[in-house]
Design a protein around this motif. Structure first.
Motif, PDB file in Angstrom:
ATOM      1  N   ASP A 167       7.524  -0.185 -25.183  1.00  0.00           N
ATOM      2  CA  ASP A 167       7.849   0.114 -26.578  1.00  0.00           C
ATOM      3  C   ASP A 167       7.686  -1.059 -27.534  1.00  0.00           C
ATOM      4  OD1 ASP A 167       9.078   2.980 -27.395  1.00  0.00           O
ATOM      5  OD2 ASP A 167       9.279   2.605 -25.278  1.00  0.00           O
ATOM      6  N   VAL A 168       6.802  -1.979 -27.158  1.00  0.00           N
ATOM      7  CA  VAL A 168       6.461  -3.063 -28.078  1.00  0.00           C
ATOM      8  C   VAL A 168       5.612  -2.495 -29.220  1.00  0.00           C
ATOM      9  CG1 VAL A 168       5.138  -5.223 -28.259  1.00  0.00           C
ATOM     10  CG2 VAL A 168       6.653  -4.853 -26.315  1.00  0.00           C
TER      11      VAL A 168
ATOM     12  N   ALA B 212      15.904   0.941 -22.291  1.00  0.00           N
ATOM     13  CA  ALA B 212      14.864   0.050 -21.765  1.00  0.00           C
ATOM     14  C   ALA B 212      13.841  -0.233 -22.868  1.00  0.00           C
ATOM     15  CB  ALA B 212      14.179   0.715 -20.577  1.00  0.00           C
ATOM     16  N   LYS B 213      14.130   0.266 -24.087  1.00  0.00           N
ATOM     17  CA  LYS B 213      13.149   0.207 -25.180  1.00  0.00           C
ATOM     18  C   LYS B 213      13.441  -0.899 -26.193  1.00  0.00           C
ATOM     19  CE  LYS B 213      12.213   5.143 -24.726  1.00  0.00           C
ATOM     20  NZ  LYS B 213      12.245   6.460 -25.360  1.00  0.00           N
ATOM     21  N   GLY B 214      14.175  -1.941 -25.744  1.00  0.00           N
ATOM     22  CA  GLY B 214      14.515  -3.053 -26.639  1.00  0.00           C
ATOM     23  C   GLY B 214      13.305  -3.787 -27.178  1.00  0.00           C
ATOM     24  N   GLY B 215      12.137  -3.579 -26.562  1.00  0.00           N
ATOM     25  CA  GLY B 215      10.889  -4.171 -27.063  1.00  0.00           C
ATOM     26  C   GLY B 215      10.568  -3.725 -28.478  1.00  0.00           C
ATOM     27  N   VAL B 216      11.232  -2.660 -28.926  1.00  0.00           N
ATOM     28  CA  VAL B 216      11.015  -2.131 -30.277  1.00  0.00           C
ATOM     29  C   VAL B 216      11.404  -3.168 -31.337  1.00  0.00           C
ATOM     30  CG1 VAL B 216      13.285  -1.011 -30.600  1.00  0.00           C
ATOM     31  CG2 VAL B 216      11.262  -0.025 -31.669  1.00  0.00           C
TER      32      VAL B 216
ATOM     33  N   GLN C  49       5.143  -5.239 -36.831  1.00  0.00           N
ATOM     34  CA  GLN C  49       4.394  -4.167 -37.485  1.00  0.00           C
ATOM     35  C   GLN C  49       4.832  -3.936 -38.925  1.00  0.00           C
ATOM     36  OE1 GLN C  49       3.937  -1.008 -34.634  1.00  0.00           O
ATOM     37  NE2 GLN C  49       3.579   0.472 -36.255  1.00  0.00           N
ATOM     38  N   LEU C  50       6.142  -4.008 -39.154  1.00  0.00           N
ATOM     39  CA  LEU C  50       6.667  -3.664 -40.480  1.00  0.00           C
ATOM     40  C   LEU C  50       7.040  -4.890 -41.308  1.00  0.00           C
ATOM     41  CD1 LEU C  50       9.016  -0.732 -39.388  1.00  0.00           C
ATOM     42  CD2 LEU C  50       6.677  -0.555 -40.230  1.00  0.00           C
TER      43      LEU C  50
ATOM     44  N   VAL D   2       1.720  -0.192 -30.172  1.00  0.00           N
ATOM     45  CA  VAL D   2       0.274  -0.399 -29.979  1.00  0.00           C
ATOM     46  C   VAL D   2      -0.226  -1.575 -30.824  1.00  0.00           C
ATOM     47  CG1 VAL D   2      -2.015   0.659 -30.235  1.00  0.00           C
ATOM     48  CG2 VAL D   2      -0.110   2.024 -29.369  1.00  0.00           C
ATOM     49  N   GLN D   3       0.147  -1.609 -32.108  1.00  0.00           N
ATOM     50  CA  GLN D   3      -0.327  -2.681 -33.000  1.00  0.00           C
ATOM     51  C   GLN D   3       0.132  -4.055 -32.522  1.00  0.00           C
ATOM     52  OE1 GLN D   3       0.326  -2.235 -37.233  1.00  0.00           O
ATOM     53  NE2 GLN D   3      -0.102  -0.060 -37.134  1.00  0.00           N
ATOM     54  N   THR D   4       1.396  -4.146 -32.127  1.00  0.00           N
ATOM     55  CA  THR D   4       1.949  -5.433 -31.680  1.00  0.00           C
ATOM     56  C   THR D   4       1.340  -5.835 -30.346  1.00  0.00           C
ATOM     57  OG1 THR D   4       3.976  -4.783 -32.788  1.00  0.00           O
ATOM     58  CG2 THR D   4       4.110  -6.701 -31.384  1.00  0.00           C
ATOM     59  N   THR D   5       1.098  -4.853 -29.472  1.00  0.00           N
ATOM     60  CA  THR D   5       0.437  -5.127 -28.188  1.00  0.00           C
ATOM     61  C   THR D   5      -0.963  -5.685 -28.436  1.00  0.00           C
ATOM     62  OG1 THR D   5       1.714  -3.444 -27.013  1.00  0.00           O
ATOM     63  CG2 THR D   5      -0.380  -4.081 -26.028  1.00  0.00           C
ATOM     64  N   ASP D   6      -1.690  -5.084 -29.382  1.00  0.00           N
ATOM     65  CA  ASP D   6      -3.030  -5.588 -29.743  1.00  0.00           C
ATOM     66  C   ASP D   6      -2.958  -7.051 -30.175  1.00  0.00           C
ATOM     67  OD1 ASP D   6      -4.318  -3.264 -29.169  1.00  0.00           O
ATOM     68  OD2 ASP D   6      -4.492  -2.551 -31.231  1.00  0.00           O
ATOM     69  N   LYS D   7      -1.964  -7.333 -30.994  1.00  0.00           N
ATOM     70  CA  LYS D   7      -1.760  -8.694 -31.511  1.00  0.00           C
ATOM     71  C   LYS D   7      -1.493  -9.668 -30.356  1.00  0.00           C
ATOM     72  CE  LYS D   7       0.983 -10.665 -35.308  1.00  0.00           C
ATOM     73  NZ  LYS D   7       2.033 -10.308 -36.278  1.00  0.00           N
ATOM     74  N   LEU D   8      -0.616  -9.264 -29.422  1.00  0.00           N
ATOM     75  CA  LEU D   8      -0.278 -10.123 -28.285  1.00  0.00           C
ATOM     76  C   LEU D   8      -1.471 -10.319 -27.349  1.00  0.00           C
ATOM     77  CD1 LEU D   8       3.309  -8.780 -27.451  1.00  0.00           C
ATOM     78  CD2 LEU D   8       2.773 -11.091 -28.240  1.00  0.00           C
TER      79      LEU D   8
END
Length: 306
Positions: free
Chosen positions: A48-49, A263-267, A274-275, A51-57
């Motif tokens: 739950d990071v 388990a979604k603290g990656g948000v 993203q925002l 898609v946009q943030t995953t791309d960045k990482l």
């Protein structure tokens, strides 16, 4: 147990879903190859990071490999930790709660029903009271009688007075009375609850604009903070909600609740990246003292420390 230990404990599920999985992926590879990077990318999205943030990482990871900052699979975890800390600490000066120079500081709190909005307001009241500040609450979520009742319960629990009208009253009228009372009583912090009806976004927008106008007329510069309460357990849906709410109101920061139950603290990383929206408060438990100001360094440390 101190708050850092609670945070670390509260992030157990997220750590299992994110950092422990990074370690498991790394162990399976002797060298960095496309399969490893694909697996890493998929794992970040599943955590739950976003898609946009995953791309960045992943872009940063590939650059790190080219620049020889990453030479072995073992280098990936500390590299990702550094990148995540950078995302979370960018513009950190925005992350502290703004306070009025003179007179009451006004916090406007919004969020969909069920995100823990009214409970958050109660915990904020307790936090500020614990700091020796005088607090006043305003029940401007007049759409639901339950919201007014719930706020009154929190008022009694924390020993904080509540300004309220009848169910169905004009929320701006409640806000007006609350601001007048806050000024007259020389209150330090005024926290205003508002309705969270996203399905009628245009109505909500008009309602919030009216409240903002009324407050700003009585206390220049108010509201000093417009806080959006999001439920961490909803993961990516929390980011979608935040996007919708930013169209209805000028959000200054996010309160992320229920981090201990997900388990979604990656948000948290996704919201910031993203925002470009600061997470200002986080909740890691049911207790009144389990809502605290967000500290990016502590969050990253708790996330990556086994």
């Amino acid at each position: 147990m101190g708050f850092f230990d609670k945070l670390k404990k509260g992030l157990n599920k997220t750590r299992e879903n994110l950092t422990n999985k990074i370690e498991k992926i790394i162990i399976g590879y002797a060298d960095i190859d496309d399969d490893l990077l694909d697996e890493l990318e998929e794992m970040l999205i599943m955590a739950d990071v976003g898609v946009q943030t995953t791309d960045k990482l992943m872009t940063a990871v590939r650059k790190g490999i080219k620049k020889k900052e990453i030479n072995t699979p073992e280098d990936l975890k500390p590299f990702l930790q550094k990148q995540i800390v950078e995302i979370l600490t960018t513009g950190e000066e925005m992350d502290t709660t703004r306070v009025a120079e003179n007179g009451p500081t006004v916090l406007l709190v919004i969020g969909v029903n069920g995100a823990g909005k009214t409970t958050t307001i109660g915990k904020l009241a307790a936090y500020y009271k614990g700091q020796g500040k005088s607090v006043l609450l305003a029940a401007a979520d007049t759409f639901r009688a339950a919201a007014i009742d719930q706020l009154e319960v929190w008022g009694e629990r924390t020993g904080v007075p509540v300004i309220k009208h009848e169910e169905g009253s004009d929320p701006a009228a409640v806000a007006f009375d609350a601001v007048k009372a806050a000024v007259a009583r020389n209150v330090d912090i005024l926290i205003i609850d508002t309705a969270g009806r996203l399905q009628t976004k245009s109505n909500l927008m008009q309602e919030l604009e009216k409240i903002n106008r009324v407050i700003g007329r009585e206390i220049p510069g108010a509201p000093h903070e417009t806080l959006l309460v999001l439920d961490a357990t909803t993961g990516q849906n929390a980011i979608s909600q935040a996007e919708l709410f930013t169209k209805a109101a000028p959000i200054t920061g996010v309160v992320l609740t229920k981090l201990d139950g997900t388990a979604k603290g990656g948000v948290v990383i996704g919201i910031k990246s993203q925002l470009q929206m600061p997470v200002k408060w986080i909740g890691v438990g049911e207790g009144v003292e389990d809502l605290r100001p967000f500290n990016a360094e502590d969050f990253a440390k708790a996330l990556f420390q086994s």
